[in-house]
Motif scaffolding. Sequence first.
Motif, mmCIF file in Angstrom:
data_model
loop_
_atom_site.group_PDB
_atom_site.id
_atom_site.type_symbol
_atom_site.label_atom_id
_atom_site.label_comp_id
_atom_site.label_asym_id
_atom_site.label_seq_id
_atom_site.Cartn_x
_atom_site.Cartn_y
_atom_site.Cartn_z
ATOM 1 N N SER A 8 0.827 -1.201 0.000
ATOM 2 C CA SER A 8 0.000 0.000 0.000
ATOM 3 C C SER A 8 0.863 1.253 0.000
ATOM 4 C CB SER A 8 -0.916 -0.020 1.235
ATOM 5 O OG SER A 8 -1.592 1.199 1.343
ATOM 6 N N ASP A 9 1.942 1.229 0.802
ATOM 7 C CA ASP A 9 2.840 2.377 0.837
ATOM 8 C C ASP A 9 3.508 2.605 -0.514
ATOM 9 O OD1 ASP A 9 2.256 2.940 3.431
ATOM 10 O OD2 ASP A 9 4.059 1.987 4.281
ATOM 11 N N SER A 10 3.919 1.518 -1.170
ATOM 12 C CA SER A 10 4.588 1.689 -2.454
ATOM 13 C C SER A 10 3.628 2.224 -3.511
ATOM 14 C CB SER A 10 5.211 0.370 -2.913
ATOM 15 O OG SER A 10 4.202 -0.569 -3.178
ATOM 16 N N ARG A 11 2.350 1.839 -3.422
ATOM 17 C CA ARG A 11 1.364 2.360 -4.377
ATOM 18 C C ARG A 11 1.163 3.855 -4.127
ATOM 19 N NH1 ARG A 11 -4.432 -0.127 -4.117
ATOM 20 N NH2 ARG A 11 -3.419 -0.523 -2.156
ATOM 21 N N PHE A 12 1.089 4.239 -2.862
ATOM 22 C CA PHE A 12 0.938 5.653 -2.554
ATOM 23 C C PHE A 12 2.221 6.419 -2.870
ATOM 24 C CE2 PHE A 12 -2.510 4.252 0.483
ATOM 25 C CZ PHE A 12 -3.534 4.738 -0.314
ATOM 26 N N ASP A 13 3.365 5.740 -2.778
ATOM 27 C CA ASP A 13 4.622 6.394 -3.141
ATOM 28 C C ASP A 13 4.603 6.814 -4.607
ATOM 29 O OD1 ASP A 13 5.650 6.208 -0.635
ATOM 30 O OD2 ASP A 13 7.190 4.711 -1.111
ATOM 31 N N LEU A 14 4.073 5.971 -5.456
ATOM 32 C CA LEU A 14 3.986 6.321 -6.872
ATOM 33 C C LEU A 14 3.116 7.559 -7.061
ATOM 34 C CD1 LEU A 14 4.581 5.699 -9.824
ATOM 35 C CD2 LEU A 14 2.557 4.237 -9.829
ATOM 36 N N ALA A 57 7.939 14.702 -1.330
ATOM 37 C CA ALA A 57 8.959 13.693 -1.647
ATOM 38 C C ALA A 57 9.496 13.035 -0.388
ATOM 39 C CB ALA A 57 10.090 14.327 -2.448
ATOM 40 N N LEU A 58 9.627 13.812 0.689
ATOM 41 C CA LEU A 58 10.147 13.252 1.931
ATOM 42 C C LEU A 58 9.149 12.309 2.607
ATOM 43 C CD1 LEU A 58 12.076 16.272 3.448
ATOM 44 C CD2 LEU A 58 13.031 14.161 2.528
ATOM 45 N N GLN A 59 7.917 12.295 2.156
ATOM 46 C CA GLN A 59 6.922 11.385 2.720
ATOM 47 C C GLN A 59 6.988 9.996 2.099
ATOM 48 O OE1 GLN A 59 5.222 12.440 5.392
ATOM 49 N NE2 GLN A 59 6.397 14.318 5.083
ATOM 50 N N THR A 60 7.781 9.835 1.031
ATOM 51 C CA THR A 60 7.900 8.533 0.371
ATOM 52 C C THR A 60 8.985 7.708 1.059
ATOM 53 O OG1 THR A 60 9.554 9.321 -1.192
ATOM 54 C CG2 THR A 60 7.235 9.558 -1.837
ATOM 55 N N ALA A 61 9.065 6.442 0.721
ATOM 56 C CA ALA A 61 10.084 5.569 1.310
ATOM 57 C C ALA A 61 11.483 6.027 0.912
ATOM 58 C CB ALA A 61 9.848 4.131 0.873
#
Length: 122
Positions: A8-14, A57-61
Amino acid sequence: MNVKAEASDSRFDLLKWLLVAALVVVGVVGNQYFSSEPVFYRVLGLLVIAVLAAVVALQTAKGKAFWVLSKEARVEIRKVVWPTRQETTQTTLIVVAVVLVMALVLWGLDSLLGWLVSLIVG
């Protein structure tokens, strides 16, 4: 974290990276569109957009990993033993001297080879 949360995090990262890209595009196009406005206002607008893009950007992994890396780099920089002024001056003078000597050697070699070629050719 479990696998579903990471996916889920990676999908939101995109989506977050797409938002960052959109903010960059808005900044570039907006700067061009408002080219008749004073430079101060355009720079201020670009700074606001850049800060927003950085926050997103800082909110992504990858952004969080970059933040951790930058904090660790600051810690490592504090551990560095910087040379004194005298050491820096001496090292600089040694480098200049070696460069001058090598320049003279290469100039002499070039002159010698040029002289030999002119004897052979001419």
